[in-house]
Structure formats: structure tokens, C-alpha cells
Design a protein around this motif. Structure first.
Motif, PDB file in Angstrom:
ATOM      1  N   ARG A  59       0.830  -1.201   0.000  1.00 22.64           N
ATOM      2  CA  ARG A  59       0.000   0.000   0.000  1.00 22.64           C
ATOM      3  C   ARG A  59       0.870   1.258   0.000  1.00 22.64           C
ATOM      4  O   ARG A  59       0.631   2.183  -0.796  1.00 22.64           O
ATOM      5  CB  ARG A  59      -0.916   0.014   1.224  1.00 22.64           C
ATOM      6  CG  ARG A  59      -1.778   1.257   1.307  1.00 22.64           C
ATOM      7  CD  ARG A  59      -2.875   1.104   2.333  1.00 22.64           C
ATOM      8  NE  ARG A  59      -2.379   0.699   3.630  1.00 22.64           N
ATOM      9  CZ  ARG A  59      -3.164   0.372   4.653  1.00 22.64           C
ATOM     10  NH1 ARG A  59      -4.466   0.388   4.504  1.00 22.64           N
ATOM     11  NH2 ARG A  59      -2.644   0.023   5.801  1.00 22.64           N
ATOM     12  N   VAL A  60       1.865   1.300   0.856  1.00 23.17           N
ATOM     13  CA  VAL A  60       2.755   2.458   0.902  1.00 23.17           C
ATOM     14  C   VAL A  60       3.515   2.606  -0.410  1.00 23.17           C
ATOM     15  O   VAL A  60       3.618   3.696  -0.981  1.00 23.17           O
ATOM     16  CB  VAL A  60       3.746   2.323   2.077  1.00 23.17           C
ATOM     17  CG1 VAL A  60       4.844   3.378   1.994  1.00 23.17           C
ATOM     18  CG2 VAL A  60       3.008   2.435   3.403  1.00 23.17           C
ATOM     19  N   THR A  61       4.043   1.506  -0.927  1.00 20.81           N
ATOM     20  CA  THR A  61       4.869   1.552  -2.136  1.00 20.81           C
ATOM     21  C   THR A  61       4.069   2.004  -3.348  1.00 20.81           C
ATOM     22  O   THR A  61       4.470   2.909  -4.088  1.00 20.81           O
ATOM     23  CB  THR A  61       5.484   0.173  -2.409  1.00 20.81           C
ATOM     24  OG1 THR A  61       6.223  -0.247  -1.248  1.00 20.81           O
ATOM     25  CG2 THR A  61       6.412   0.228  -3.605  1.00 20.81           C
ATOM     26  N   LEU A  62       2.920   1.374  -3.572  1.00 21.62           N
ATOM     27  CA  LEU A  62       2.115   1.720  -4.740  1.00 21.62           C
ATOM     28  C   LEU A  62       1.506   3.110  -4.620  1.00 21.62           C
ATOM     29  O   LEU A  62       1.405   3.839  -5.614  1.00 21.62           O
ATOM     30  CB  LEU A  62       1.025   0.675  -4.947  1.00 21.62           C
ATOM     31  CG  LEU A  62       1.510  -0.728  -5.329  1.00 21.62           C
ATOM     32  CD1 LEU A  62       0.330  -1.695  -5.423  1.00 21.62           C
ATOM     33  CD2 LEU A  62       2.282  -0.707  -6.645  1.00 21.62           C
ATOM     34  N   SER A  63       1.097   3.497  -3.421  1.00 25.33           N
ATOM     35  CA  SER A  63       0.536   4.830  -3.233  1.00 25.33           C
ATOM     36  C   SER A  63       1.589   5.898  -3.515  1.00 25.33           C
ATOM     37  O   SER A  63       1.295   6.932  -4.140  1.00 25.33           O
ATOM     38  CB  SER A  63       0.007   4.993  -1.805  1.00 25.33           C
ATOM     39  OG  SER A  63      -1.037   4.082  -1.543  1.00 25.33           O
ATOM     40  N   ALA A  64       2.825   5.663  -3.056  1.00 24.29           N
ATOM     41  CA  ALA A  64       3.902   6.625  -3.309  1.00 24.29           C
ATOM     42  C   ALA A  64       4.176   6.734  -4.805  1.00 24.29           C
ATOM     43  O   ALA A  64       4.344   7.842  -5.343  1.00 24.29           O
ATOM     44  CB  ALA A  64       5.168   6.206  -2.558  1.00 24.29           C
ATOM     45  N   ALA A  65       4.216   5.592  -5.496  1.00 23.15           N
ATOM     46  CA  ALA A  65       4.475   5.608  -6.938  1.00 23.15           C
ATOM     47  C   ALA A  65       3.355   6.325  -7.682  1.00 23.15           C
ATOM     48  O   ALA A  65       3.604   7.117  -8.604  1.00 23.15           O
ATOM     49  CB  ALA A  65       4.627   4.182  -7.457  1.00 23.15           C
ATOM     50  N   ALA A  66       2.102   6.080  -7.297  1.00 24.51           N
ATOM     51  CA  ALA A  66       0.979   6.755  -7.940  1.00 24.51           C
ATOM     52  C   ALA A  66       1.013   8.251  -7.660  1.00 24.51           C
ATOM     53  O   ALA A  66       0.679   9.066  -8.528  1.00 24.51           O
ATOM     54  CB  ALA A  66      -0.340   6.161  -7.463  1.00 24.51           C
ATOM     55  N   GLY A  67       1.417   8.618  -6.446  1.00 24.48           N
ATOM     56  CA  GLY A  67       1.524  10.033  -6.111  1.00 24.48           C
ATOM     57  C   GLY A  67       2.545  10.745  -6.980  1.00 24.48           C
ATOM     58  O   GLY A  67       2.302  11.852  -7.471  1.00 24.48           O
ATOM     59  N   VAL A  68       3.698  10.104  -7.183  1.00 25.54           N
ATOM     60  CA  VAL A  68       4.727  10.692  -8.046  1.00 25.54           C
ATOM     61  C   VAL A  68       4.203  10.814  -9.482  1.00 25.54           C
ATOM     62  O   VAL A  68       4.396  11.845 -10.142  1.00 25.54           O
ATOM     63  CB  VAL A  68       6.012   9.855  -8.009  1.00 25.54           C
ATOM     64  CG1 VAL A  68       7.010  10.341  -9.053  1.00 25.54           C
ATOM     65  CG2 VAL A  68       6.636   9.906  -6.618  1.00 25.54           C
ATOM     66  N   ALA A  69       3.522   9.777  -9.969  1.00 24.42           N
ATOM     67  CA  ALA A  69       2.968   9.821 -11.328  1.00 24.42           C
ATOM     68  C   ALA A  69       1.967  10.962 -11.473  1.00 24.42           C
ATOM     69  O   ALA A  69       1.971  11.690 -12.473  1.00 24.42           O
ATOM     70  CB  ALA A  69       2.319   8.487 -11.671  1.00 24.42           C
ATOM     71  N   GLY A  70       1.110  11.131 -10.474  1.00 27.57           N
ATOM     72  CA  GLY A  70       0.133  12.207 -10.523  1.00 27.57           C
ATOM     73  C   GLY A  70       0.781  13.581 -10.516  1.00 27.57           C
ATOM     74  O   GLY A  70       0.364  14.483 -11.253  1.00 27.57           O
ATOM     75  N   VAL A  71       1.804  13.749  -9.689  1.00 29.17           N
ATOM     76  CA  VAL A  71       2.514  15.032  -9.636  1.00 29.17           C
ATOM     77  C   VAL A  71       3.157  15.337 -10.984  1.00 29.17           C
ATOM     78  O   VAL A  71       3.133  16.486 -11.461  1.00 29.17           O
ATOM     79  CB  VAL A  71       3.567  15.016  -8.513  1.00 29.17           C
ATOM     80  CG1 VAL A  71       4.505  16.214  -8.625  1.00 29.17           C
ATOM     81  CG2 VAL A  71       2.882  15.019  -7.147  1.00 29.17           C
TER      82      VAL A  71
END
Length: 305
Positions: free
Chosen positions: A103-115
Motif C-alpha cells: 500500500r505504501v509503495t504503490l501509493s507513493a508511486a501513484a503520487g509521483v505519477a500524478g505530480v
């Protein structure tokens, strides 16, 4: 594939060579690039980000040299392609290694993609027109039918352009996530047999992300906000993976025939858009309603935080 992972983990030069060779093959056979990225992530998971960066860096240099030797083009293109693919996986592998949480790993990756999607929209004044121009330049040589066909191509690109940045970001995120999943599978296979299945079946992104995905999707469609749709698609990639986890968990918990999983993956091949939406919706529902718990599939302890 165990032989490949075992060979790469015998030493840093074996890892560098394996990554570079698979990266070069991935230029001609794109699915192979998932394996090259998985090796970088495996090094990060097992040995830490320092060793993974060493492998990714040298692998990128070798990839540039190989592409120059094969095509005579600019080697910097190959180097940058290697960095773009392998550095994020080194970082994701390290995050998963430290957090022990998908959850932490994928959420962080999605956050970077969104930014990055937001930054692209801010930095390029008319991003949609830029996509139409780039797409026309790339695809027009393959279009037959003269001016009329060219106009149809431009019209199709104009319809897709408002969402293309988020679409590409989501597809890239999915490829990174698949590489990380393969890496985690290899890690379990080599050092902790059986752990990967338990961990994957327990993948749970949580209620907050489920609500965010639905809210962004509704805002995008009802208010005509392309950015919201792009961000919803990025989150949809994560819930697609959770939907897969739900199907695996329910199949195991209910002792269903593995035919159901085989059928699911066959449908993914022949009807990817529809199956993507269906599984992403299942993942979102599970984030709120905990479908696996309701149907007797126990959650594992892989998302300890």
C-alpha cells in the motif's frame, strides 16, 4: 525464470549483464523490459538501493552502447531510456524493502505519477496541441489514404489528447508495478518460498484511496475535468492490481478450480479495456466493503505499517 533470477543474484556483474541484455531485447520485444526492471527491483529488495543504483547505472550505459552498435543512433537515447525505466524501480524496491507494505509503495508511486502529470500540464502551455503534433508526426507515415486519412488521424488524436498524459503515466506505472511484482515473486522463490502468494492475495489499498478514485472519476466526467480523469486512471491502475489480488484470494478461499483464474487472464488478453475496468471496479469495492473478508478470504500480514 528462477534460473535467471538466481544467475543475476550471484554477483553485481551478473546482474548488470542480465539487466543490460534484457533491456536491449526489450527494445524489440517490449514485454521483456518488464523482466529487466524486475532484476533491478530484486537487487533493491535484497541488497538495498545502493547496489540497485549501481546495476541500473551501468546497465543503462551498456544499453546505450548496445543500441549504438546495433542501430548507429545516439547512445544517449539508450542511456536515458535505461535510467527512466530502472531508477524508479530501484526506488520502489527500496520503499517496499523498508516499509514491507504494498500500500505504501504503490501509493507513493501513484503520487509521483500524478505530480508529474500536473507538472507537465503546468509546464507545457498547450499540452493537447503538442500531443496532436507529436502523434501526427509519428503516425502519419503509416497512414494510407492521403489528406482525408490524415485529417481523420488528427481528429482522433485531438479527442485522445486531453487524457493522453495521464494514460501514458498510468501505463508506465502499471509496467513498473508488474516488474516489482515479478521481483517480489523472485525474492520469495529464492529466499522465502510461498511468501509471495500470501502477500499478494492480501493487497489492500484502503478506503481512502477508493473514495479518492471514485471522486476523481465522477468529477472528471460530470464537471468535464480531464486532469481528474487522468488522476483517476492512475489510481485505477492500483485498484486493477487489487482486483487481481481479490480474484486470487477468493479463488483460494472458496477452493475454486484454477480454471477461473486461467479464464480471467485469457479475457485480459482478448478484452483488456473491459477487464481492466471490471477488475479496477472490484478493487475499489473491496477497498470499501472488504469483499475478501466477507467471503471468507483472510487478510495476510504483508501490509504491516
Amino acid at each position: 525464470m528462477r534460473v535467471l533470477a538466481d544467475f543475476a543474484m550471484r554477483g553485481r556483474w551478473q546482474a548488470v549483464g542480465s539487466v543490460a541484455v534484457l533491456g536491449a531485447l526489450g527494445v524489440f520485444l517490449p514485454p521483456v523490459s518488464i523482466l529487466s526492471g524486475a532484476l533491478v527491483a530484486l537487487v533493491a529488495l535484497r541488497l538495498g538501493i545502493g547496489q540497485a543504483l549501481f546495476v541500473a547505472g551501468l546497465g543503462s550505459l551498456f544499453l546505450g552502447a548496445v543500441l549504438f552498435a546495433m542501430t548507429g543512433g545516439n547512445p544517449l537515447v539508450g542511456v536515458l531510456a535505461g535510467f527512466a525505466q530502472w531508477l524508479p524501480l530501484a526506488a520502489m524496491g527500496e520503499v517496499l524493502r523498508q516499509s514491507i507494505s504494498w500500500r505504501v509503495t504503490l501509493s507513493a508511486a501513484a503520487g509521483v505519477a500524478g505530480v508529474l502529470v500536473v507538472i507537465a500540464r503546468l509546464m507545457v502551455p498547450d499540452l493537447e496541441a503538442a500531443w496532436v503534433a507529436v502523434g501526427t508526426q509519428m503516425l502519419e507515415p503509416f497512414v494510407e489514404g492521403g489528406a482525408a486519412a490524415s485529417e481523420e488521424l488528427q481528429a482522433a488524436l485531438a479527442q485522445l489528447a486531453p487524457f493522453l498524459t495521464g494514460l501514458l503515466a498510468g501505463v508506465f506505472l502499471l509496467s513498473l508495478a508488474l516488474s516489482l511484482l515479478v521481483a517480489r515473486y523472485w525474492q520469495a522463490l529464492l529466499y522465502n518460498p510461498g511468501a509471495f502468494g500470501v502477500e499478494f492475495r492480501a493487497l489492500q489499498l484502503g478506503r481512502e484511496l477508493s473514495v479518492a478514485a471514485v471522486g476523481l472519476g465522477l468529477a472528471g466526467h460530470l464537471l468535464g475535468m480531464p486532469l481528474a480523469i487522468e488522476l483517476a486512471f492512475i489510481l485505477g491502475v492500483l485498484f486493477f492490481l487489487q482486483g487481481l489480488a481479490v480474484m486470487h484470494a477468493l479463488t483460494r478461499a472458496r477452493q475454486m478450480n484454477s480454471f477461473w483464474l486461467v479464464g480471467m487472464y485469457v479475457l485480459l488478453v482478448i478484452a483488456l479495456p473491459q477487464m481492466f475496468l471490471l477488475l479496477a471496479a472490484l478493487g475499489v469495492i473491496d477497498g470499501v466493503a472488504r469483499v475478501r473478508e466477507r467471503f471468507g478470504a483472510r487478510q495476510g500480514d504483508s501490509d504491516q505499517e
